[in-house]
Design a protein around this motif. Structure first.
Motif, PDB file in Angstrom:
ATOM      1  N   SER A   6      85.447  16.546 -29.095  1.00  0.00           N
ATOM      2  CA  SER A   6      85.960  17.813 -28.576  1.00  0.00           C
ATOM      3  C   SER A   6      86.376  17.625 -27.123  1.00  0.00           C
ATOM      4  CB  SER A   6      84.877  18.894 -28.655  1.00  0.00           C
ATOM      5  OG  SER A   6      84.561  19.144 -30.001  1.00  0.00           O
ATOM      6  N   VAL A  25      96.418  18.168 -25.956  1.00  0.00           N
ATOM      7  CA  VAL A  25      95.775  18.807 -27.111  1.00  0.00           C
ATOM      8  C   VAL A  25      94.330  19.160 -26.729  1.00  0.00           C
ATOM      9  CG1 VAL A  25      95.086  18.501 -29.519  1.00  0.00           C
ATOM     10  CG2 VAL A  25      97.168  17.416 -28.679  1.00  0.00           C
ATOM     11  N   LEU A  27      90.882  19.971 -28.381  1.00  0.00           N
ATOM     12  CA  LEU A  27      90.198  19.833 -29.666  1.00  0.00           C
ATOM     13  C   LEU A  27      88.829  20.535 -29.618  1.00  0.00           C
ATOM     14  CD1 LEU A  27      90.874  16.068 -30.460  1.00  0.00           C
ATOM     15  CD2 LEU A  27      92.124  18.048 -31.318  1.00  0.00           C
ATOM     16  N   THR A  28      88.515  21.185 -30.741  1.00  0.00           N
ATOM     17  CA  THR A  28      87.180  21.760 -30.931  1.00  0.00           C
ATOM     18  C   THR A  28      86.717  21.388 -32.321  1.00  0.00           C
ATOM     19  OG1 THR A  28      87.965  23.845 -31.847  1.00  0.00           O
ATOM     20  CG2 THR A  28      87.749  23.733 -29.454  1.00  0.00           C
ATOM     21  N   SER A  29      85.405  21.434 -32.523  1.00  0.00           N
ATOM     22  CA  SER A  29      84.869  21.093 -33.837  1.00  0.00           C
ATOM     23  C   SER A  29      84.936  22.281 -34.788  1.00  0.00           C
ATOM     24  CB  SER A  29      83.419  20.610 -33.706  1.00  0.00           C
ATOM     25  OG  SER A  29      82.635  21.612 -33.099  1.00  0.00           O
ATOM     26  N   GLN A  33      93.235  21.323 -35.442  1.00  0.00           N
ATOM     27  CA  GLN A  33      94.376  21.567 -34.544  1.00  0.00           C
ATOM     28  C   GLN A  33      95.610  20.913 -35.143  1.00  0.00           C
ATOM     29  OE1 GLN A  33      95.517  23.573 -32.372  1.00  0.00           O
ATOM     30  NE2 GLN A  33      94.232  23.088 -30.597  1.00  0.00           N
TER      31      GLN A  33
END
Length: 186
Positions: A6, A25, A27-29, A33
């Motif tokens: 992330s 970008v 990102l997350t869990s 995305q």
């Protein structure tokens, strides 16, 4: 892509024939995305081409280009002479304003059409070949000594416009300075 950490990242996309593109970008869990990247067409950029003319450098070393910039005299450089495709030196000198090439039984004689003469009388033309004085044995023999296709530079001075290093004697002669490929190398 899976199992990426992330946080903020930069995605770099490349493909042969296209320009590279970068996109930031986050990102997350929690959610996937989706990123769309459009690659621009690649336009090849070449480094500038640098051409070094060694003949010009050789003409610089002997002072030809500096004297030419002074505005005194008449000059023919390698490109002009090459375009003439001369067989004889007089093929080149025939095109110089202020010079006249006459046909005699001894050969082609170069004289000044501006009436420059020596103190002894007569039309005086003196030569320097590759920075050395050259004295003709008989009028018209310059073509026997210097071949037209060997010449890469010509300087012509009338009387008082002659640089000091090419002044000989007491007269105000026409001076022709010739540079050949033996002195001015490619």
């Amino acid at each position: 892509m899976t199992k990426l950490p992330s946080g903020s990242h930069v995605l770099l996309a490349r493909h042969l024939g296209f320009g590279a593109q970068t996109v930031g970008v986050d990102l997350t869990s929690r959610e996937p995305q989706r990123v769309t990247i459009k690659l621009p067409k690649f336009v090849a950029m070449m480094d500038p081409v640098v051409v070094t003319a060694r003949r010009a450098a050789s003409l610089d070393r002997v002072g030809f280009n500096q004297r030419k910039r002074s505005g005194m005299g008449y000059y023919l450089g390698p490109d002009q002479i090459q375009n003439m495709r001369p067989n004889y030196l007089t093929d080149i000198l025939r095109r110089v304003p202020g010079l006249r090439v006459s046909y005699t039984s001894d050969g082609e004689v170069v004289s000044s059409s501006r009436g420059t003469s020596s103190l002894m009388g007569g039309n005086c033309v003196q030569y320097f070949v590759d920075d050395m004085p050259w004295q003709s044995a008989m009028p018209g023999d310059i073509n026997n000594f210097v071949n037209g296709n060997e010449v890469v530079g010509v300087e012509v001075y009338q009387g008082s416009s002659t640089p000091a290093q090419y002044t000989r004697g007491m007269g105000s002669c026409t001076t022709i300075v010739l540079w050949t490929r033996f002195k001015i190398r490619d």
